[in-house]
Scaffold this motif. Structure first.
Motif, mmCIF file in Angstrom:
data_model
loop_
_atom_site.group_PDB
_atom_site.id
_atom_site.type_symbol
_atom_site.label_atom_id
_atom_site.label_comp_id
_atom_site.label_asym_id
_atom_site.label_seq_id
_atom_site.Cartn_x
_atom_site.Cartn_y
_atom_site.Cartn_z
ATOM 1 N N ILE A 1 0.847 -1.196 0.000
ATOM 2 C CA ILE A 1 0.000 0.000 0.000
ATOM 3 C C ILE A 1 0.883 1.246 0.000
ATOM 4 N N GLY A 2 0.542 2.172 -0.896
ATOM 5 C CA GLY A 2 1.279 3.424 -1.025
ATOM 6 C C GLY A 2 2.304 3.416 -2.145
ATOM 7 N N LYS A 3 2.620 2.232 -2.669
ATOM 8 C CA LYS A 3 3.594 2.174 -3.764
ATOM 9 C C LYS A 3 3.001 2.785 -5.031
ATOM 10 N N GLU A 4 3.856 3.448 -5.795
ATOM 11 C CA GLU A 4 3.458 4.028 -7.064
ATOM 12 C C GLU A 4 3.295 2.913 -8.094
ATOM 13 N N VAL A 5 2.269 3.022 -8.932
ATOM 14 C CA VAL A 5 1.999 2.045 -9.985
ATOM 15 C C VAL A 5 2.301 2.690 -11.329
ATOM 16 N N VAL A 6 3.139 2.034 -12.133
ATOM 17 C CA VAL A 6 3.490 2.538 -13.458
ATOM 18 C C VAL A 6 3.268 1.451 -14.497
ATOM 19 N N ASP A 7 2.923 1.893 -15.721
ATOM 20 C CA ASP A 7 2.767 0.896 -16.784
ATOM 21 C C ASP A 7 4.132 0.608 -17.402
ATOM 22 N N ILE A 8 4.176 -0.291 -18.358
ATOM 23 C CA ILE A 8 5.420 -0.764 -18.949
ATOM 24 C C ILE A 8 6.188 0.362 -19.655
ATOM 25 N N SER A 9 5.472 1.445 -20.051
ATOM 26 C CA SER A 9 6.116 2.589 -20.702
ATOM 27 C C SER A 9 6.547 3.669 -19.724
ATOM 28 N N GLY A 10 6.301 3.461 -18.442
ATOM 29 C CA GLY A 10 6.711 4.428 -17.436
ATOM 30 C C GLY A 10 5.661 5.460 -17.081
ATOM 31 N N ASN A 11 4.439 5.334 -17.628
ATOM 32 C CA ASN A 11 3.349 6.251 -17.276
ATOM 33 C C ASN A 11 2.877 5.963 -15.859
ATOM 34 N N VAL A 12 2.798 6.993 -15.025
ATOM 35 C CA VAL A 12 2.328 6.826 -13.656
ATOM 36 C C VAL A 12 0.811 6.671 -13.665
ATOM 37 N N ILE A 13 0.321 5.581 -13.100
ATOM 38 C CA ILE A 13 -1.108 5.290 -13.043
ATOM 39 C C ILE A 13 -1.703 5.821 -11.743
ATOM 40 N N GLY A 14 -0.976 5.706 -10.656
ATOM 41 C CA GLY A 14 -1.450 6.156 -9.355
ATOM 42 C C GLY A 14 -0.701 5.433 -8.257
ATOM 43 N N ARG A 15 -1.315 5.333 -7.093
ATOM 44 C CA ARG A 15 -0.711 4.637 -5.953
ATOM 45 C C ARG A 15 -1.666 3.562 -5.436
ATOM 46 N N VAL A 16 -1.090 2.477 -4.938
ATOM 47 C CA VAL A 16 -1.893 1.390 -4.379
ATOM 48 C C VAL A 16 -2.591 1.897 -3.117
ATOM 49 N N LYS A 17 -3.934 1.815 -3.114
ATOM 50 C CA LYS A 17 -4.710 2.223 -1.946
ATOM 51 C C LYS A 17 -5.134 1.030 -1.101
ATOM 52 N N ASP A 18 -5.347 -0.113 -1.758
ATOM 53 C CA ASP A 18 -5.819 -1.297 -1.043
ATOM 54 C C ASP A 18 -5.543 -2.524 -1.883
ATOM 55 N N LEU A 19 -5.651 -3.688 -1.271
ATOM 56 C CA LEU A 19 -5.476 -4.965 -1.947
ATOM 57 C C LEU A 19 -6.726 -5.798 -1.759
ATOM 58 N N ASP A 20 -7.082 -6.548 -2.785
ATOM 59 C CA ASP A 20 -8.186 -7.492 -2.686
ATOM 60 C C ASP A 20 -7.556 -8.872 -2.512
ATOM 61 N N VAL A 21 -7.723 -9.440 -1.333
ATOM 62 C CA VAL A 21 -7.110 -10.725 -0.993
ATOM 63 C C VAL A 21 -8.193 -11.771 -0.813
ATOM 64 N N ASN A 22 -7.977 -12.935 -1.402
ATOM 65 C CA ASN A 22 -8.867 -14.069 -1.194
ATOM 66 C C ASN A 22 -8.300 -14.854 -0.008
ATOM 67 N N PHE A 23 -8.921 -14.669 1.155
ATOM 68 C CA PHE A 23 -8.404 -15.312 2.362
ATOM 69 C C PHE A 23 -8.652 -16.809 2.377
ATOM 70 N N GLU A 24 -9.640 -17.251 1.627
ATOM 71 C CA GLU A 24 -9.935 -18.681 1.584
ATOM 72 C C GLU A 24 -8.779 -19.473 1.003
#
Length: 79
Positions: A8-31
């Motif tokens: 959480i908080g890491k910057e997300v970039v696409d393969i060309s280096g475009n900044v998409i945003g920052r990780v706000k949350d994760l969807d985890v399958n606890f099962e």
């Protein structure tokens, strides 16, 4: 969950280096204890796409690598 705290908080970039945003949350399958997707906010190039609350969901299979930043497998194009 330690993994969540590290991502959480890491910057997300696409393969060309475009900044998409920052990780706000994760969807985890606890099962089956798998990471399903990332919720990305402060959406950068997605500001005008009308996504809910400025958030986008990126499926885990679209992630190439997680280090200082989260790198996606593909390039994201402005629409």
């Amino acid at each position: 969950m330690k993994v969540k705290e590290e991502i959480i908080g890491k910057e997300v970039v696409d393969i060309s280096g475009n900044v998409i945003g920052r990780v706000k949350d994760l969807d985890v399958n606890f099962e089956n204890q798998t990471l399903e997707s990332f919720v990305v906010g402060d959406a950068g190039i997605f500001d005008n796409l009308g996504s809910s609350k400025g958030e986008i969901i990126i499926p885990y299979h679209e992630i190439k690598i997680i280090r200082d930043k989260v790198l996606l497998n593909n390039e994201i194009h402005k629409q």
